[in-house]
Motif scaffolding. Structure first.
Motif, PDB file in Angstrom:
ATOM      1  N   THR A   1      87.401  67.837  43.072  1.00 22.54           N
ATOM      2  CA  THR A   1      86.639  67.389  42.838  1.00 22.54           C
ATOM      3  C   THR A   1      86.017  65.921  43.936  1.00 22.54           C
ATOM      4  N   HIS A   2      84.439  66.117  43.746  1.00 21.71           N
ATOM      5  CA  HIS A   2      83.907  64.462  43.959  1.00 21.71           C
ATOM      6  C   HIS A   2      84.476  63.623  43.452  1.00 21.71           C
ATOM      7  N   GLN A   3      85.424  63.303  42.423  1.00 20.18           N
ATOM      8  CA  GLN A   3      85.525  62.149  41.940  1.00 20.18           C
ATOM      9  C   GLN A   3      87.239  62.333  42.633  1.00 20.18           C
ATOM     10  N   GLY A   4      87.548  63.075  43.417  1.00 23.21           N
ATOM     11  CA  GLY A   4      88.862  62.688  43.936  1.00 23.21           C
ATOM     12  C   GLY A   4      89.711  63.129  42.756  1.00 23.21           C
TER      13      GLY A   4
ATOM     14  N   VAL B   1      77.318  66.562  36.771  1.00 18.24           N
ATOM     15  CA  VAL B   1      76.223  65.812  35.093  1.00 18.24           C
ATOM     16  C   VAL B   1      77.755  65.015  34.739  1.00 18.24           C
ATOM     17  N   LEU B   2      78.746  64.476  33.912  1.00 17.76           N
ATOM     18  CA  LEU B   2      79.134  63.818  33.658  1.00 17.76           C
ATOM     19  C   LEU B   2      79.163  62.219  34.206  1.00 17.76           C
TER      20      LEU B   2
ATOM     21  N   PHE C   1      74.407  61.943  31.342  1.00 13.70           N
ATOM     22  CA  PHE C   1      74.966  62.463  30.625  1.00 13.70           C
ATOM     23  C   PHE C   1      74.700  62.425  29.539  1.00 13.70           C
ATOM     24  N   HIS C   2      74.420  61.113  28.730  1.00 12.22           N
ATOM     25  CA  HIS C   2      74.570  61.279  27.148  1.00 12.22           C
ATOM     26  C   HIS C   2      73.055  62.568  26.507  1.00 12.22           C
ATOM     27  N   ASP C   3      71.691  63.213  27.748  1.00  3.37           N
ATOM     28  CA  ASP C   3      71.392  64.319  27.460  1.00  3.37           C
ATOM     29  C   ASP C   3      71.897  65.191  26.249  1.00  3.37           C
ATOM     30  N   PRO C   4      71.583  65.696  24.877  1.00  3.58           N
ATOM     31  CA  PRO C   4      72.200  67.219  24.039  1.00  3.58           C
ATOM     32  C   PRO C   4      71.549  67.792  25.362  1.00  3.58           C
ATOM     33  N   LYS C   5      71.345  68.163  25.901  1.00  5.61           N
ATOM     34  CA  LYS C   5      70.594  69.502  26.564  1.00  5.61           C
ATOM     35  C   LYS C   5      70.562  69.242  27.811  1.00  5.61           C
ATOM     36  N   SER C   6      70.763  68.298  28.365  1.00  2.01           N
ATOM     37  CA  SER C   6      70.738  68.840  29.879  1.00  2.01           C
ATOM     38  C   SER C   6      72.094  68.151  30.564  1.00  2.01           C
ATOM     39  N   GLY C   7      72.998  67.399  29.262  1.00  2.00           N
ATOM     40  CA  GLY C   7      74.743  66.948  29.939  1.00  2.00           C
ATOM     41  C   GLY C   7      75.221  67.000  29.430  1.00  2.00           C
TER      42      GLY C   7
END
Length: 277
Positions: free
Chosen positions: A205-208, A239-240, A245-251
């Motif tokens: 992944t992008h974070q390795g 998203v994480l 990241f904390h948005d309940p609909k888009s996080g």
């Protein structure tokens, strides 16, 4: 009275053992079963890739669980653990068997050596914590005393191979022709693994984060399915690590079984699982 902080982890482990000990004891028969493996011509097991042919015998105080000279193959397994003096093993029986009353009727089984755990109990405790927190899949297991070609190897944990199968990991099976939108979403079995570079089907992944695809099998997975898995994981990670990241609909919660994630975190923390994070 306020306890010193350094005493809290020790008290937590004592509490875990107190809670889980009855389940661990109940899972065992009166005496620890003996598992005897004889290889053809007493050939040593020196490889994680090449199987050695032989047979398996199980001695148990419950005679209904005993087996005699079941044809099988055995090889080494593990990553860092394969370098220890007490080796872990992978067993492949010629025919499906339910070993020692475990649920799966399968050919593939694992022998964990627990070499770094002087109590020999941590994996068993971790599995019990997984059951306690309601995880969808927790490996079944039995403690056994292992002999190979007459030599006592020590106490081992005989347990399920982590794979998609009845009474093991339950995901919706699909063919490599399942690539249409709406159908391609699963099921899959992925493994987050620092040694994934050695796996035939993997990505980072992008974070390795290194991810290995364990199901569908290497020779069965369609390139479109692999692309879907990778895109999904990258989307989730983006998203994480995003500002929302904390948005309940888009996080991340929109893509997560939150209760499962929380239970996994609790189980990982209680068991001190160094691979979890």
């Amino acid at each position: 009275m306020q306890l010193p902080k350094q005493n809290i982890p020790s008290l937590c482990y004592l509490l875990i053992i107190w809670i889980m000990a009855p389940a661990l004891l109940a899972a065992q028969v009166k005496e620890i079963p003996v598992l005897r493996i004889s290889t053809e011509n007493e050939v040593p097991i020196t490889s994680k890739d090449a199987y050695v042919h032989g047979d398996l015998t199980i001695e148990s105080s419950d005679t209904a669980l005993a087996l005699t000279q079941v044809p099988m193959r055995i090889r080494g397994r593990g990553n860092s653990t394969w370098g220890f003096p007490k080796k872990p093993y992978k067993i492949k029986l010629d025919y499906e068997h339910k070993l020692l009353g475990m649920k799966a009727n399968n050919r593939d089984w694992v022998l964990l050596a627990n070499y770094c755990d002087k109590s020999l109990m941590r994996n068993g405790l971790a599995f019990e914590i997984g059951k306690f927190t309601g995880m969808d899949f927790v490996p079944d297991y039995r403690f056994v005393d292992l002999f190979i070609n007459g030599e006592f190897m020590g106490n081992y944990l005989l347990t399920d191979q982590v794979e998609v199968a009845n009474h093991r990991v339950s995901v919706e099976k699909q063919t490599n022709e399942t690539v249409a939108a709406g159908d391609i979403s699963g099921g899959y079995l992925l493994e987050i693994d620092g040694f994934a570079d050695r796996e035939p089907v993997r990505f980072s992944t992008h974070q390795g984060l290194k991810v290995a695809v364990k199901y569908p099998d290497d020779e069965d997975i369609h390139p479109t399915q692999l692309s879907y898995i990778r895109s999904f994981m990258l989307q989730y990670e983006d998203v994480l690590f995003s500002p929302f990241f904390h948005d309940p609909k888009s996080g991340y919660r929109a893509l997560t079984d939150t209760a499962s994630l929380i239970n996994w975190y609790i189980a990982s923390e209680l068991s001190g699982n160094s691979d979890a994070f």
